[in-house]
Design a protein around this motif. Structure first.
Motif, PDB file in Angstrom:
ATOM      1  N   ILE A  19      -3.662  51.683  50.874  1.00 35.99           N
ATOM      2  CA  ILE A  19      -3.706  50.212  49.240  1.00 35.99           C
ATOM      3  C   ILE A  19      -3.007  49.589  48.103  1.00 35.99           C
ATOM      4  O   ILE A  19      -2.827  48.174  48.534  1.00 35.99           O
ATOM      5  N   ILE A  20      -1.409  50.574  48.477  1.00 37.07           N
ATOM      6  CA  ILE A  20      -0.143  49.890  48.220  1.00 37.07           C
ATOM      7  C   ILE A  20       0.326  49.003  49.045  1.00 37.07           C
ATOM      8  O   ILE A  20       1.102  48.107  48.331  1.00 37.07           O
ATOM      9  N   TYR A  21      -0.033  49.056  50.095  1.00 36.83           N
ATOM     10  CA  TYR A  21       0.385  48.025  51.504  1.00 36.83           C
ATOM     11  C   TYR A  21      -0.126  46.783  50.986  1.00 36.83           C
ATOM     12  O   TYR A  21       0.656  45.978  51.063  1.00 36.83           O
ATOM     13  N   ILE A  22      -1.373  47.455  51.390  1.00 33.92           N
ATOM     14  CA  ILE A  22      -2.270  45.674  51.195  1.00 33.92           C
ATOM     15  C   ILE A  22      -1.680  45.007  49.699  1.00 33.92           C
ATOM     16  O   ILE A  22      -1.803  43.733  50.169  1.00 33.92           O
ATOM     17  N   LYS A  23      -1.680  45.343  48.905  1.00 29.02           N
ATOM     18  CA  LYS A  23      -1.502  44.889  47.486  1.00 29.02           C
ATOM     19  C   LYS A  23      -0.046  44.120  47.448  1.00 29.02           C
ATOM     20  O   LYS A  23       0.274  43.683  46.885  1.00 29.02           O
ATOM     21  N   THR A  24       0.885  44.817  47.870  1.00 28.68           N
ATOM     22  CA  THR A  24       2.510  45.039  47.923  1.00 28.68           C
ATOM     23  C   THR A  24       2.873  43.632  49.201  1.00 28.68           C
ATOM     24  O   THR A  24       3.865  43.260  49.073  1.00 28.68           O
ATOM     25  N   SER A  25       3.114  44.029  50.675  1.00 30.17           N
ATOM     26  CA  SER A  25       3.469  44.457  52.103  1.00 30.17           C
ATOM     27  C   SER A  25       5.315  44.825  51.735  1.00 30.17           C
ATOM     28  O   SER A  25       5.480  44.495  52.368  1.00 30.17           O
ATOM     29  N   SER A  84       0.213  52.197  62.636  1.00 27.23           N
ATOM     30  CA  SER A  84       1.829  52.010  61.750  1.00 27.23           C
ATOM     31  C   SER A  84       3.392  51.514  62.544  1.00 27.23           C
ATOM     32  O   SER A  84       3.618  50.918  61.758  1.00 27.23           O
ATOM     33  N   PHE A  85       3.052  51.725  63.365  1.00 28.52           N
ATOM     34  CA  PHE A  85       4.003  50.484  63.850  1.00 28.52           C
ATOM     35  C   PHE A  85       3.842  49.364  64.151  1.00 28.52           C
ATOM     36  O   PHE A  85       4.294  48.463  64.076  1.00 28.52           O
ATOM     37  N   MET A  86       2.222  49.295  64.306  1.00 30.89           N
ATOM     38  CA  MET A  86       1.681  48.082  64.973  1.00 30.89           C
ATOM     39  C   MET A  86       1.953  47.492  62.542  1.00 30.89           C
ATOM     40  O   MET A  86       2.562  46.389  62.852  1.00 30.89           O
ATOM     41  N   LEU A  87       1.347  47.648  61.826  1.00 31.31           N
ATOM     42  CA  LEU A  87       2.104  47.111  60.720  1.00 31.31           C
ATOM     43  C   LEU A  87       3.462  46.680  60.639  1.00 31.31           C
ATOM     44  O   LEU A  87       3.583  45.950  59.971  1.00 31.31           O
ATOM     45  N   LEU A  88       4.038  48.004  60.960  1.00 31.13           N
ATOM     46  CA  LEU A  88       5.823  47.425  61.494  1.00 31.13           C
ATOM     47  C   LEU A  88       6.273  45.938  61.832  1.00 31.13           C
ATOM     48  O   LEU A  88       7.220  45.425  61.271  1.00 31.13           O
ATOM     49  N   LEU A  89       5.602  46.134  62.987  1.00 30.45           N
ATOM     50  CA  LEU A  89       6.026  44.858  63.786  1.00 30.45           C
ATOM     51  C   LEU A  89       5.366  44.006  62.897  1.00 30.45           C
ATOM     52  O   LEU A  89       5.844  42.219  63.533  1.00 30.45           O
ATOM     53  N   LEU A  90       4.476  43.223  62.641  1.00 31.56           N
ATOM     54  CA  LEU A  90       3.325  42.296  61.851  1.00 31.56           C
ATOM     55  C   LEU A  90       4.971  42.024  60.867  1.00 31.56           C
ATOM     56  O   LEU A  90       4.610  40.783  60.418  1.00 31.56           O
ATOM     57  N   ASN A  91       4.799  43.280  59.940  1.00 34.08           N
ATOM     58  CA  ASN A  91       5.443  43.145  59.071  1.00 34.08           C
ATOM     59  C   ASN A  91       6.805  42.188  59.406  1.00 34.08           C
ATOM     60  O   ASN A  91       7.418  41.009  58.786  1.00 34.08           O
ATOM     61  N   ILE A  92       7.609  42.518  60.679  1.00 35.33           N
ATOM     62  CA  ILE A  92       9.109  42.222  60.504  1.00 35.33           C
ATOM     63  C   ILE A  92       8.795  40.516  60.908  1.00 35.33           C
ATOM     64  O   ILE A  92       9.578  39.736  60.442  1.00 35.33           O
ATOM     65  N   PHE A  93       7.779  40.619  61.901  1.00 39.06           N
ATOM     66  CA  PHE A  93       7.782  38.972  62.368  1.00 39.06           C
ATOM     67  C   PHE A  93       6.276  38.117  61.070  1.00 39.06           C
ATOM     68  O   PHE A  93       6.211  37.331  61.166  1.00 39.06           O
ATOM     69  N   ASP A  94       6.082  38.627  60.080  1.00 40.46           N
ATOM     70  CA  ASP A  94       5.982  38.416  59.171  1.00 40.46           C
ATOM     71  C   ASP A  94       4.024  37.736  59.403  1.00 40.46           C
ATOM     72  O   ASP A  94       4.220  36.171  59.107  1.00 40.46           O
ATOM     73  N   ILE A  95       3.575  38.139  59.929  1.00 44.76           N
ATOM     74  CA  ILE A  95       2.129  37.813  60.914  1.00 44.76           C
ATOM     75  C   ILE A  95       1.378  39.385  59.440  1.00 44.76           C
ATOM     76  O   ILE A  95       1.797  40.004  59.933  1.00 44.76           O
ATOM     77  N   ASN A  96       0.436  38.283  59.273  1.00 42.78           N
ATOM     78  CA  ASN A  96      -0.502  38.996  58.051  1.00 42.78           C
ATOM     79  C   ASN A  96      -1.579  40.160  58.870  1.00 42.78           C
ATOM     80  O   ASN A  96      -1.219  39.878  60.215  1.00 42.78           O
ATOM     81  N   ALA A  97      -1.188  41.137  58.416  1.00 47.38           N
ATOM     82  CA  ALA A  97      -1.337  42.275  59.213  1.00 47.38           C
ATOM     83  C   ALA A  97      -3.026  43.240  58.391  1.00 47.38           C
ATOM     84  O   ALA A  97      -3.351  44.293  58.238  1.00 47.38           O
ATOM     85  N   ILE A  98      -3.677  41.913  57.938  1.00 48.76           N
ATOM     86  CA  ILE A  98      -4.877  42.815  57.494  1.00 48.76           C
ATOM     87  C   ILE A  98      -5.565  43.799  57.845  1.00 48.76           C
ATOM     88  O   ILE A  98      -6.467  44.550  57.568  1.00 48.76           O
ATOM     89  N   LEU A 102      -6.631  47.469  56.908  1.00 50.15           N
ATOM     90  CA  LEU A 102      -7.985  47.817  56.516  1.00 50.15           C
ATOM     91  C   LEU A 102      -8.345  49.305  57.896  1.00 50.15           C
ATOM     92  O   LEU A 102      -9.169  49.399  57.099  1.00 50.15           O
ATOM     93  N   ILE A 103      -8.228  48.493  59.235  1.00 49.65           N
ATOM     94  CA  ILE A 103      -8.764  49.649  60.236  1.00 49.65           C
ATOM     95  C   ILE A 103      -7.767  51.093  59.698  1.00 49.65           C
ATOM     96  O   ILE A 103      -8.391  52.154  59.673  1.00 49.65           O
ATOM     97  N   LEU A 104      -6.813  51.401  59.336  1.00 49.52           N
ATOM     98  CA  LEU A 104      -6.262  52.098  58.840  1.00 49.52           C
ATOM     99  C   LEU A 104      -6.496  53.075  57.075  1.00 49.52           C
ATOM    100  O   LEU A 104      -7.121  53.778  57.563  1.00 49.52           O
ATOM    101  N   LEU A 105      -7.066  51.650  56.543  1.00 51.30           N
ATOM    102  CA  LEU A 105      -7.202  51.952  55.392  1.00 51.30           C
ATOM    103  C   LEU A 105      -8.916  52.887  55.734  1.00 51.30           C
ATOM    104  O   LEU A 105      -9.482  54.244  54.628  1.00 51.30           O
TER     105      LEU A 105
END
Length: 133
Positions: A19-25, A84-98, A102-105
């Motif tokens: 939840i914190i990640y979704i709110k803050t990235s 988590s690895f996918m979240l990290l990669l998407l974050n690094i490449f500035d791609i929306n990881a919602i 949400l699946i992880l959440l």
């Protein structure tokens, strides 16, 4: 020894962090989750920060220490590692990881609040199919 309430509290902590990640990235969250899922998923659970915190909460609140069958939970942690690895990669490449978030959440929430482990379900289905062959 993993117990049901320790696993559920660990999932609750993952739920909160997601939840914190979704709110803050904040990129630190998928890094932390990646490391913690790796520790739990690949046999070093005693070093897990989330597992340690969950164990302390179980003790503090004097929750039941019902043992569980661990291999499906370990598999679920390995799946969490992948997410988590996918979240990290998407974050690094500035791609929306919602979607991944949400699946992880949802998976963490199902475990934490309803004692339903999606990864365990997949694990059990896989081994039922494997054993029929």
């Amino acid at each position: 020894m993993p117990t049901e309430n320790k696993i559920r509290l660990t999932a609750f902590l993952v739920f909160l962090l997601t939840i914190i990640y979704i709110k803050t990235s904040f990129i630190g969250i998928p890094i932390f989750l990646l490391l913690d899922f790796a520790i739990r998923g690949f046999g070093y659970g005693k070093w897990s920060v989330l597992g340690f915190l969950a164990e302390k909460l179980v003790t503090l609140f004097k929750l039941e220490q019902k043992p569980i069958y661990f291999p499906p939970k370990q598999f679920a942690a390995q799946v969490g590692f992948i997410f988590s690895f996918m979240l990290l990669l998407l974050n690094i490449f500035d791609i929306n990881a919602i979607v991944i978030s949400l699946i992880l959440l949802i998976c963490a929430g199902l475990e934490a609040f309803f004692n339903f482990c999606v990864g365990c379900y997949i694990y059990n289905v896989y081994y039922q199919i494997k054993n029929k062959k």
